[in-house]
Design a protein around this motif. Structure first.
Motif, PDB file in Angstrom:
ATOM      1  N   ASN A   1       0.818  -1.211   0.000  1.00  0.00           N
ATOM      2  CA  ASN A   1       0.000   0.000   0.000  1.00  0.00           C
ATOM      3  C   ASN A   1       0.854   1.264   0.000  1.00  0.00           C
ATOM      4  O   ASN A   1       0.525   2.251  -0.667  1.00  0.00           O
ATOM      5  N   PHE A   2       1.959   1.220   0.740  1.00  0.00           N
ATOM      6  CA  PHE A   2       2.839   2.381   0.801  1.00  0.00           C
ATOM      7  C   PHE A   2       4.011   2.277  -0.174  1.00  0.00           C
ATOM      8  O   PHE A   2       4.888   3.124  -0.182  1.00  0.00           O
ATOM      9  N   ARG A   3       4.020   1.218  -0.995  1.00  0.00           N
ATOM     10  CA  ARG A   3       5.008   1.033  -2.060  1.00  0.00           C
ATOM     11  C   ARG A   3       6.435   1.098  -1.514  1.00  0.00           C
ATOM     12  O   ARG A   3       7.319   1.728  -2.097  1.00  0.00           O
ATOM     13  N   ILE A   4       6.649   0.443  -0.364  1.00  0.00           N
ATOM     14  CA  ILE A   4       7.969   0.436   0.256  1.00  0.00           C
ATOM     15  C   ILE A   4       8.891  -0.496  -0.530  1.00  0.00           C
ATOM     16  O   ILE A   4       8.512  -1.615  -0.861  1.00  0.00           O
ATOM     17  N   GLY A   5      10.084  -0.028  -0.827  1.00  0.00           N
ATOM     18  CA  GLY A   5      11.008  -0.830  -1.624  1.00  0.00           C
ATOM     19  C   GLY A   5      12.406  -0.837  -1.047  1.00  0.00           C
ATOM     20  O   GLY A   5      12.604  -0.557   0.142  1.00  0.00           O
ATOM     21  N   TYR A   6      13.372  -1.142  -1.895  1.00  0.00           N
ATOM     22  CA  TYR A   6      14.754  -1.231  -1.431  1.00  0.00           C
ATOM     23  C   TYR A   6      15.705  -0.792  -2.537  1.00  0.00           C
ATOM     24  O   TYR A   6      15.539  -1.179  -3.700  1.00  0.00           O
TER      25      TYR A   6
END
Length: 226
Positions: free
Chosen positions: A16-21
């Motif tokens: 939902n918050f499009r958290i990536g790396y």
């Protein structure tokens, strides 16, 4: 992903918050650019840096939180060092650009605004993890300064983050970290909120505890009581 799961984030929240790396690579962004125009755009967006003729990625080995405008469009990033490195700062934000100004941005505002209107109050926290955990546990009228200082100058700027927030509700709960730096930042934010005609209230936390940890450890009802 394992780290985020240990911090209490669900797969749905991460998506939902499009958290990536951002991987431990120096030129991932540059090498993905197809031409000079795209490289120029990446440079203007603060994704790459050029020093002494060398080009490299600004974000490396970091968990990435996209920062969005009020419509949900990505305008910048905040990256948390992972694994943590003593030689680099824990958090790194995008530089000021044509579309991203720190004093005008609140992390999660696009998702929180409808809930702020509905509940007629907002909760302001400091960090991205505090924000995403708050939303995951149902406190969706929460926004975060995400490393952005709320300065005295923002009181006179109609487009500053707190000025925009004050047009949705006058009621504001400040829930910053329970350390000396968090308390000082909360004091500044409270003064700015008062100057904008808002009604700020302080959420007192035990020293060394942040909202994310408190919500996970103590539960929803305990956070409501706070």
């Amino acid at each position: 992903l394992e780290y985020l799961n240990k911090r209490g984030l669900t797969k749905e929240t991460i998506e939902n918050f499009r958290i990536g790396y951002a991987p431990d690579e120096w030129r991932t962004i540059e090498s993905s650019c197809k031409n000079q125009e795209e490289k120029s755009f990446a440079n203007r967006a603060g994704l790459i840096k050029q020093t002494e003729g060398k080009v490299y990625d600004r974000f490396r080995k970091r968990i990435m939180f996209p920062l969005t405008d009020s419509s949900g469009r990505v305008i910048g990033f905040s990256g948390r060092s992972f694994p943590e490195d003593e030689n680099s700062s824990k958090y790194l934000n995008s530089p000021e650009t044509e579309v991203f100004q720190k004093s005008k941005t609140l992390f999660g505002f696009d998702k929180a605004k409808i809930h702020i209107r509905k509940n007629n109050f907002a909760i302001l926290v400091e960090g991205q993890m505090d924000l995403v955990i708050s939303h995951q546990y149902g406190f969706r009228n929460t926004v975060a300064s995400s490393g952005t200082a709320v300065s005295e100058d923002s009181a006179s700027d109609p487009f500053s983050n707190l000025s925009v927030l004050s047009r949705l509700t006058p009621n504001l709960f400040l829930a910053f970290d329970g350390d000396s730096a968090g308390q000082k930042a909360m004091d500044r934010a409270a003064l700015v909120a008062l100057s904008l005609g808002m009604n700020p209230k302080v959420v007192v936390l035990p020293e060394g505890i942040d909202p994310a940890d408190y919500i996970k450890d103590q539960g929803v009802d305990a956070w409501k009581d706070r």
